[in-house]
Design a protein around this motif. Structure first.
Motif, mmCIF file in Angstrom:
data_model
loop_
_atom_site.group_PDB
_atom_site.id
_atom_site.type_symbol
_atom_site.label_atom_id
_atom_site.label_comp_id
_atom_site.label_asym_id
_atom_site.label_seq_id
_atom_site.Cartn_x
_atom_site.Cartn_y
_atom_site.Cartn_z
ATOM 1 N N ARG A 20 15.998 13.871 29.561
ATOM 2 C CA ARG A 20 14.520 13.593 29.299
ATOM 3 C C ARG A 20 14.032 13.220 28.092
ATOM 4 N NH1 ARG A 20 10.324 18.376 28.580
ATOM 5 N NH2 ARG A 20 8.528 17.011 28.141
ATOM 6 N N TYR A 21 14.803 13.831 27.051
ATOM 7 C CA TYR A 21 14.364 13.576 25.600
ATOM 8 C C TYR A 21 15.004 12.259 25.356
ATOM 9 C CZ TYR A 21 11.873 18.052 25.109
ATOM 10 O OH TYR A 21 11.120 18.879 25.264
ATOM 11 N N ALA A 22 16.086 11.946 25.902
ATOM 12 C CA ALA A 22 16.902 10.517 25.617
ATOM 13 C C ALA A 22 15.698 9.445 26.126
ATOM 14 C CB ALA A 22 18.024 10.348 26.299
ATOM 15 N N GLU A 23 15.094 9.359 27.387
ATOM 16 C CA GLU A 23 14.278 8.595 27.938
ATOM 17 C C GLU A 23 13.069 8.604 27.114
ATOM 18 O OE1 GLU A 23 13.816 10.399 31.807
ATOM 19 O OE2 GLU A 23 15.590 9.483 32.656
ATOM 20 N N GLU A 24 12.438 9.656 26.703
ATOM 21 C CA GLU A 24 11.394 9.531 26.171
ATOM 22 C C GLU A 24 11.421 8.958 24.645
ATOM 23 O OE1 GLU A 24 9.233 13.478 25.725
ATOM 24 O OE2 GLU A 24 9.501 13.486 27.857
ATOM 25 N N ILE A 25 12.619 9.124 23.687
ATOM 26 C CA ILE A 25 12.787 8.456 22.671
ATOM 27 C C ILE A 25 13.300 7.119 22.660
ATOM 28 C CG2 ILE A 25 14.752 8.530 20.712
ATOM 29 C CD1 ILE A 25 14.723 11.368 20.946
ATOM 30 N N LEU A 26 13.783 6.749 23.808
ATOM 31 C CA LEU A 26 14.205 5.299 24.210
ATOM 32 C C LEU A 26 12.926 4.855 24.421
ATOM 33 C CD1 LEU A 26 17.614 5.731 26.189
ATOM 34 C CD2 LEU A 26 17.112 4.409 24.199
ATOM 35 N N ALA A 27 12.021 5.328 25.201
ATOM 36 C CA ALA A 27 10.537 4.383 25.581
ATOM 37 C C ALA A 27 9.823 4.083 24.185
ATOM 38 C CB ALA A 27 9.652 5.352 26.347
ATOM 39 N N VAL A 28 10.016 5.219 23.120
ATOM 40 C CA VAL A 28 9.427 5.025 21.993
ATOM 41 C C VAL A 28 9.855 3.791 21.266
ATOM 42 C CG1 VAL A 28 8.773 5.919 19.604
ATOM 43 C CG2 VAL A 28 8.298 7.159 21.952
#
Length: 157
Positions: A20-28
């Motif tokens: 979940r956090y990997a996806e959020e960081i990658l989106a940013v």
């Protein structure tokens, strides 16, 4: 990111991070044009695949220490700063000792990679390096433990 594009789940597994956090960081990072989405990953049936171009890799190389700054600074005295905001009291400088050590390490690494190789030759059209090579002297008037002066002395004995 390695040379091959990867999914958020692959990157999360490699880094030990929650997907979940990997996806959020990658989106940013995609929004900030640091990381790219692979064109074929935009298909609704494919999992998003992320890549980091060679020019972005070069720009980010050596930046790891900068990403440590804010968490370390806020960890040092966050609660004291919040309390001081309501009381008007100051924050004891002893709260920032770890941050000061980190800043010293950052400066030392920056100097080691850039001072003699890039900064000095760029000053005054190269005249500073020429003067030092011819036996000129310099004085370090800054903070820290003298790493810049030591690097200059080694480069221009």
């Amino acid at each position: 990111l390695s040379d091959a594009p990867a999914t958020a789940s692959e990157l999360a597994a490699r880094s030990g991070m929650s997907e979940r956090y990997a996806e959020e960081i990658l989106a940013v990072l995609v929004t900030g044009d640091v990381v790219s989405l692979e064109d074929d990953s935009l298909s609704p049936l494919r999992e998003l695949r992320y890549s980091l171009s060679c020019d972005r890799k070069a720009a980010l190389r050596g930046m790891g220490m900068y990403f440590e700054e804010l968490p370390l600074l806020s960890q040092c005295a966050f609660s004291q700063v919040c309390q001081s905001a309501t009381t008007g009291d100051g924050v004891d400088s002893a709260n920032y000792e770890a941050f000061g050590r980190w800043m010293g390490k950052l400066a030392d690494e920056k100097h080691a990679g850039q001072l003699v190789q890039k900064l000095l030759p760029a000053l005054d059209g190269g005249k500073v390096s020429e003067t030092l090579a011819a036996g000129g002297r310099c004085m370090d008037l800054g903070c820290g433990e003298g790493s810049a002066a030591i690097l200059i002395a080694r480069a221009f004995p």
